[in-house]
Design a protein around this motif. Sequence first.
Motif, mmCIF file in Angstrom:
data_model
loop_
_atom_site.group_PDB
_atom_site.id
_atom_site.type_symbol
_atom_site.label_atom_id
_atom_site.label_comp_id
_atom_site.label_asym_id
_atom_site.label_seq_id
_atom_site.Cartn_x
_atom_site.Cartn_y
_atom_site.Cartn_z
ATOM 1 N N ARG A 162 0.822 -1.202 0.000
ATOM 2 C CA ARG A 162 0.000 0.000 0.000
ATOM 3 C C ARG A 162 0.858 1.254 0.000
ATOM 4 N NH1 ARG A 162 -4.325 -1.957 4.621
ATOM 5 N NH2 ARG A 162 -5.428 -3.500 3.331
ATOM 6 N N PHE A 163 1.963 1.211 0.729
ATOM 7 C CA PHE A 163 2.878 2.360 0.747
ATOM 8 C C PHE A 163 3.448 2.594 -0.649
ATOM 9 C CE2 PHE A 163 7.286 3.817 0.947
ATOM 10 C CZ PHE A 163 7.108 5.058 1.543
ATOM 11 N N LEU A 164 3.933 1.541 -1.284
ATOM 12 C CA LEU A 164 4.530 1.694 -2.613
ATOM 13 C C LEU A 164 3.486 2.147 -3.631
ATOM 14 C CD1 LEU A 164 6.810 -1.488 -2.638
ATOM 15 C CD2 LEU A 164 7.476 0.878 -2.201
ATOM 16 N N ASP A 165 2.266 1.628 -3.507
ATOM 17 C CA ASP A 165 1.191 2.070 -4.407
ATOM 18 C C ASP A 165 0.888 3.551 -4.188
ATOM 19 O OD1 ASP A 165 0.975 -0.450 -5.455
ATOM 20 O OD2 ASP A 165 -0.760 -1.040 -4.247
ATOM 21 N N ALA A 166 0.914 3.984 -2.924
ATOM 22 C CA ALA A 166 0.638 5.389 -2.613
ATOM 23 C C ALA A 166 1.707 6.299 -3.204
ATOM 24 C CB ALA A 166 0.552 5.588 -1.103
ATOM 25 N N VAL A 167 2.960 5.865 -3.149
ATOM 26 C CA VAL A 167 4.039 6.662 -3.745
ATOM 27 C C VAL A 167 3.828 6.796 -5.248
ATOM 28 C CG1 VAL A 167 6.518 6.747 -4.231
ATOM 29 C CG2 VAL A 167 5.720 6.107 -1.947
ATOM 30 N N ALA A 168 3.515 5.684 -5.895
ATOM 31 C CA ALA A 168 3.291 5.717 -7.339
ATOM 32 C C ALA A 168 2.094 6.603 -7.681
ATOM 33 C CB ALA A 168 3.067 4.298 -7.863
ATOM 34 N N SER A 169 1.043 6.514 -6.861
ATOM 35 C CA SER A 169 -0.131 7.357 -7.095
ATOM 36 C C SER A 169 0.196 8.827 -6.908
ATOM 37 C CB SER A 169 -1.248 6.935 -6.134
ATOM 38 O OG SER A 169 -2.384 7.746 -6.296
ATOM 39 N N PHE A 170 1.011 9.138 -5.906
ATOM 40 C CA PHE A 170 1.402 10.525 -5.656
ATOM 41 C C PHE A 170 2.213 11.069 -6.834
ATOM 42 C CE2 PHE A 170 4.486 13.615 -3.928
ATOM 43 C CZ PHE A 170 3.597 14.570 -3.450
ATOM 44 N N SER A 183 -3.276 14.000 -5.239
ATOM 45 C CA SER A 183 -1.938 14.001 -4.640
ATOM 46 C C SER A 183 -2.032 14.139 -3.124
ATOM 47 C CB SER A 183 -1.073 15.120 -5.237
ATOM 48 O OG SER A 183 -1.601 16.395 -4.911
ATOM 49 N N GLN A 184 -3.000 14.904 -2.645
ATOM 50 C CA GLN A 184 -3.183 15.041 -1.203
ATOM 51 C C GLN A 184 -3.615 13.719 -0.583
ATOM 52 O OE1 GLN A 184 -6.054 18.002 -0.088
ATOM 53 N NE2 GLN A 184 -5.581 17.872 2.082
ATOM 54 N N GLN A 185 -4.533 13.026 -1.249
ATOM 55 C CA GLN A 185 -4.973 11.729 -0.744
ATOM 56 C C GLN A 185 -3.824 10.724 -0.730
ATOM 57 O OE1 GLN A 185 -8.180 10.841 -3.435
ATOM 58 N NE2 GLN A 185 -9.686 12.102 -2.324
ATOM 59 N N ALA A 186 -3.022 10.736 -1.793
ATOM 60 C CA ALA A 186 -1.887 9.811 -1.857
ATOM 61 C C ALA A 186 -0.857 10.126 -0.777
ATOM 62 C CB ALA A 186 -1.243 9.882 -3.242
ATOM 63 N N MET A 187 -0.648 11.409 -0.512
ATOM 64 C CA MET A 187 0.301 11.786 0.531
ATOM 65 C C MET A 187 -0.173 11.304 1.899
ATOM 66 S SD MET A 187 3.085 12.970 1.613
ATOM 67 C CE MET A 187 3.679 13.334 -0.032
ATOM 68 N N GLN A 188 -1.448 11.380 2.149
ATOM 69 C CA GLN A 188 -1.989 10.867 3.404
ATOM 70 C C GLN A 188 -1.739 9.371 3.532
ATOM 71 O OE1 GLN A 188 -6.079 12.136 3.145
ATOM 72 N NE2 GLN A 188 -5.653 14.193 3.931
ATOM 73 N N LEU A 197 6.090 19.381 3.428
ATOM 74 C CA LEU A 197 5.814 18.062 3.998
ATOM 75 C C LEU A 197 6.547 16.977 3.224
ATOM 76 C CD1 LEU A 197 4.340 16.121 5.865
ATOM 77 C CD2 LEU A 197 2.346 16.272 4.344
ATOM 78 N N VAL A 198 6.558 17.085 1.892
ATOM 79 C CA VAL A 198 7.306 16.120 1.073
ATOM 80 C C VAL A 198 8.792 16.190 1.417
ATOM 81 C CG1 VAL A 198 7.862 15.394 -1.269
ATOM 82 C CG2 VAL A 198 5.580 16.279 -0.755
ATOM 83 N N ALA A 199 9.289 17.400 1.658
ATOM 84 C CA ALA A 199 10.698 17.557 2.032
ATOM 85 C C ALA A 199 11.004 16.813 3.332
ATOM 86 C CB ALA A 199 11.046 19.036 2.170
ATOM 87 N N VAL A 200 10.097 16.885 4.300
ATOM 88 C CA VAL A 200 10.286 16.166 5.559
ATOM 89 C C VAL A 200 10.336 14.659 5.307
ATOM 90 C CG1 VAL A 200 9.254 15.624 7.797
ATOM 91 C CG2 VAL A 200 9.286 17.981 6.981
ATOM 92 N N LEU A 201 9.467 14.159 4.429
ATOM 93 C CA LEU A 201 9.474 12.735 4.098
ATOM 94 C C LEU A 201 10.777 12.337 3.410
ATOM 95 C CD1 LEU A 201 5.807 12.214 2.873
ATOM 96 C CD2 LEU A 201 6.873 11.185 4.875
#
Length: 341
Positions: free
Chosen positions: A10-18, A30-35, A70-74
Amino acid sequence: MIFTGRKKARFLDAVASFEDAVDQGDGERSQQAMQEIQRHFEHAGDDDLARIGPRLAELLPAVPPGPRALVAVLIGACVERGADARACAPQIFEGLAQALGAAQEFCERWTATGGGDLPEPDPAALTEAALERVGQDAAVGWITLPQWEMASVAMLNRPAVRTTLLPETRLALLRALHEIQEASGHDFKCLHYALLVLDDEPLLALHRPTGTGYLLRMTGIGDNFQLHTLLADVLVGGGHVPGHAPSAQEAAVCRDAPGQVPTTGSFNLATPGGDWVWNEGTPTDIPVVDGVRLLVLDPPPYQRGWPAGRFFPGMTGDLVLERVLGADEAREWLGRCAPPK
């Protein structure tokens, strides 16, 4: 294991979706994927994060300024888990520079529209009235500075980043940060100190009570508490000067071991002009004389203790002795130094 594997997927799918959402300019998706990325981040493997960190960094300029922090923090979290900091750092520092510029504009507009105490750099502290005074872009720069600080320190924890950061870039970031701190009264100490860290830096220490001198080299030292303990370890622990020698654990936590342990000061650090060099400062407070930072070690005027450790727990530090000065050379250097004030 199957349950964990699903969450990792799910994490990897979320990254690809983002990534896809940002490429398509779809802010809601993109906001949903980041969540989802945040929700499942802990289930990602280090190998996954090593690949994802640079991918997110390449995407960073296309992300709007608010969520960009927030992306920078990640990305910083990815680097802490093994992603290549040198591949991620250029985009992080570019984003930091933009945020600093917007935060400078925030301070200027705040002063021009009546002044007063600035709100904390936190979205919850920014009222509608405050937003109207400064404008959206300037406000975003101000409230996201703590996130950019976190991300930038994660990069600067790595010596490969610090040693390849262009001097003019470092100086520009420090100048902008200084102006913001002066104008706002808010202290971004971690970012400030991280930008000041020295690597492979010569240090000439003169021990006034014994008339001896020592050429050392310091790397990755975040503050003078850390430097003080390492000086005592190398010089007292090494049998060169009398005094309190830190324990092996006290020295280790100042280099690369985790945690903090109590220690006691062995010296009073002073400049060649006789002024105190405060433990609360950084090694950049030590003046450069004839191309080398020159530090005088006087007897401590009173007993001082502090938790030995590192200001930046993610940054390894070291201090090594390169050579002991000859008696005539040490005497000559000490003759150029004023008595302690």
